[in-house]
Each structure stands twice: as C-alpha cells, then as structure tokens.
Enzyme design. Structure first.
Site, PDB file in Angstrom:
ATOM      1  CB  CYS A 142      -0.822   0.033   1.114  1.00 47.58           C
ATOM      2  SG  CYS A 142      -1.870   1.338   1.493  1.00 47.58           S
ATOM      3  CB  CYS A 179      -0.714   2.476   4.150  1.00 49.77           C
ATOM      4  SG  CYS A 179      -2.100   1.957   3.335  1.00 49.77           S
ATOM      5  CG  ASP A 180       3.140   1.232   4.477  1.00 45.77           C
ATOM      6  OD1 ASP A 180       2.681   1.399   5.456  1.00 45.77           O
ATOM      7  OD2 ASP A 180       3.223  -0.117   3.996  1.00 45.77           O
TER       8      ASP A 180
END
Ligand code: NAP
Length: 309
Positions: free
Chosen positions: A139, A142-143
């Site tokens: 992701c 997200c990261d």
C-alpha cells in the site's frame, strides 16, 4: 460463543468497501434493518487510494479516505449500522441466515450481501513475508511517507502500480517501476503521470529475490525475461502491486466460485443460494472499479428488496 437469539436483521452486508456501503445505503434507505460487518477498517481497497480521479461527482479528484467516510455517513444517515467482525462461518440454507465471526459472535439475517472485496496478491518470493513491514509494502498510500528521499521499486504494470509509482515519485528520490511485460496494462491516463525524471520503467523484468540488508529490504535481484540477464538494484523499499485475490475463502465450500475464487454471480449479483448476493470486486466481472462496485451494491440491494418482498 455469544449469541443474540432474538435479533434477526433484514439484511447483513459483509464488507464495507464501495459495494458494501452502497448496498447498505440502498437497503437502509428502503427501510430495511441493515447491519454492515467489517473486518478491519471501512473502505476496502478504496481507502488505500490517495487520489481517485474517475469516480463521478468529484471533478477535482477525491482521496479514498474521504470517499469512504462520505459513503459510510450516507449509509448511516438512513439508519445502517456498522460493527467490526471477521465472518468465519455461515449457514445460508434456511430462511434465517446465520453468520459467525472470529470471536464467536453470531448474527442472523433474512438476507445477506457478501462484499468482501479482494486482498493484494503477493509475489510468493522467499523472504517476502519476513520483510513485510520492513521494506515490503502492499500500500503506497499507507507507507509511502516512510520513503521520503529514498529509492523504491514498484512491481506490477496495472493501474495500481502506475498510480503508486506516480504517487511515490512526488516524495522519493527514485522510483523503479518493474513490469514483467513490454507494455503496461495500466490505462493511458497514467502515461503523462509516469513521465517524470525520477521514474524509471523497467520492462520485461521479473523480481527473483528481495535482497535483505540489516534486517530490511536492501535491494532486488532482477531478471530480464527475454535475455535472461540478471542484475541487482539497491532499493530501500518495494511496493508490490500485482493485482488482487478475492477474499472469498470463508465461503469456498458453501457458494459457487470460479477457478480463481470469484463469486459466480452474474449482473443480478445473485449467488446460487436464494437471498444471498455477491457484490463488488469479489464477483466474476469484466471491469473492477469503484463505480462498478458501487453499482453492484445498488443491484444487490434491489435483489434483497425483491427477495424480502
Ligand atoms: P491488475 O490490473 O490485475 O494488474 C496487475 C499487474 O500485475 C499486471 O500488470 C500483471 O501483469 C502484474 N502481475 C500479476 N501477477 C504478477 C506476478 N506474479 N509478478 C509480476 N507481475 C505480476 O491489478 P491492479 O493494478 O491492482 O488493478 C486491479 C483493478 O482495479 C483493475 O481493474 C484496475 O483497473 C482497477 N484500478 C483502477 C484504478 C483507477 O481507475 N484509478 C486504480 C487502481 C486500480 P500482466 O500485465 O502481465 O498481466
């Protein structure tokens, strides 16, 4: 096992991505007592998108979190309830369907909309799992922020990989986009976004090994599938974006699935069990988009209405 013997919902929706939330909106708005069961966080894959440009009604694009929260609020406005629960067992044959979650809670409903979505496919490489969270990510939204000014690789050639590469290029020093074929599967709209000095697209190439350095991702061993030439690149992170697998294991022996695990439900979203509908990316279909998932949710709700009346 905790059990509420009394309560029978009109409809239980499993999953709260765009398909599940739309089904919940339509069912609740039609006056049905609706419960949405969500495994982790609402939104499914939609919530991991940093920029959604092709969902109608948002001319300036919208981020996945905002769109998720809007859909959730809209369903709740009409009375849909949501709770957390990972459905692990079902009995769907009777007039009252029974769903049991991982923690032993039992829910009952007259009809069920299954919208569990899909989960990221892994590459199946030796230390991929061990390095998950230590440089291996599924992701970018997200990261991505962990890799500011660093070098990363995105693996895949679809819309997700292209979108991830474009997104990461805004914060990373260098982004390799590694694809196994000689052309991207991603839509043409990504061409311009990938045309950046810090994005290097590496075609005809597969990843044979994720190299470890000090307990984290340190590089990749790549192989050109046409020449068999092998090389190593240094990267701090690798974003795997090689498609998805439907999250349908929990119904494998109960409902009809195709050879890839997608629900064998047609455009009506009806499964082989009356009163049970399958909506969204988990269904066998030609186009998997937020808008088609939402459309499935509406069709499934219509099916619920027909079934309950
Ligand atoms: P996808 O379209 O299935 O693409 C997966 C990519 O990964 C393909 O390029 C595939 O290669 C490659 N691949 C698969 N297995 C691999 C392996 N073992 N090793 C290396 N490469 C592998 O998946 P996606 O990009 O996640 O998209 C999923 C769906 O969501 C699609 O319908 C897509 O259109 C949609 N989506 C839409 C948007 C948007 O509209 N904004 C954004 C993201 C996703 P091949 O090309 O050789 O098959």
């Amino acid at each position: 096992m905790s059990e509420n013997m009394e309560k029978v919902y009109d409809v239980i929706v499993v999953g709260s991505g765009p398909a599940g939330l739309t089904a919940a909106l339509y069912c609740a708005r039609a006056g049905y007592e609706t419960l949405v069961l969500e495994k982790y966080i609402p939104g499914g894959q939609m919530v991991t998108s940093n920029e959604i440009e092709n969902y109608p009604g948002f001319p300036e694009a919208v981020d996945g979190f905002t769109l998720t929260m809007n859909m959730k609020k809209q369903a709740e406005r009409f009375g849909a309830k949501q709770t957390y629960g990972n459905v692990t067992a079902l009995r769907l044959d009777g007039d009252v369907k029974i769903l049991e979650t991982e923690d032993g809670t039992v829910y009952r409903a007259k009809s069920v909309v299954l919208a569990p979505g899909a989960a990221p496919r892994t590459l199946g490489l030796l230390n991929e799992d061990a390095l998950r969270g230590k440089g291996v990510s599924y992701c970018a939204t997200c990261d991505g922020a962990f890799y500011k000014d660093k070098t990363v690789a995105v693996i895949g050639g679809g819309d997700t990989a292209a979108g991830d590469a474009a997104f990461l290029s805004a914060m990373c020093k260098k982004v390799y986009l590694i694809h196994r074929r000689d052309r991207l599967r991603a839509s043409k709209s990504y061409e311009k976004k990938l045309d950046k000095p810090n994005i290097e697209i590496v075609f005809d190439t597969v990843t044979d090994e994720i190299l470890e350095k000090d307990g984290k991702v340190g590089g990749l061993r790549l192989r050109n599938v046409k020449t068999d030439e092998v090389c190593e690149i240094e990267v701090n992170g690798v974003f795997v974006a090689v498609g998805n697998v439907p999250a349908t294991d929990f119904v494998r022996d109960i409902l009809d699935l195709d050879e890839n695990g997608y629900f064998m439900a047609g455009e009506s979203t009806k499964t082989n069990v009356p009163g049970v509908f399958a909506a969204g990316d988990c269904r066998k279909k030609t186009l998997r988009q937020i808008v088609t998932a939402a459309a499935d949710g509406a069709v499934a709700a219509h099916g619920v209405e027909e079934y309950l009346s």
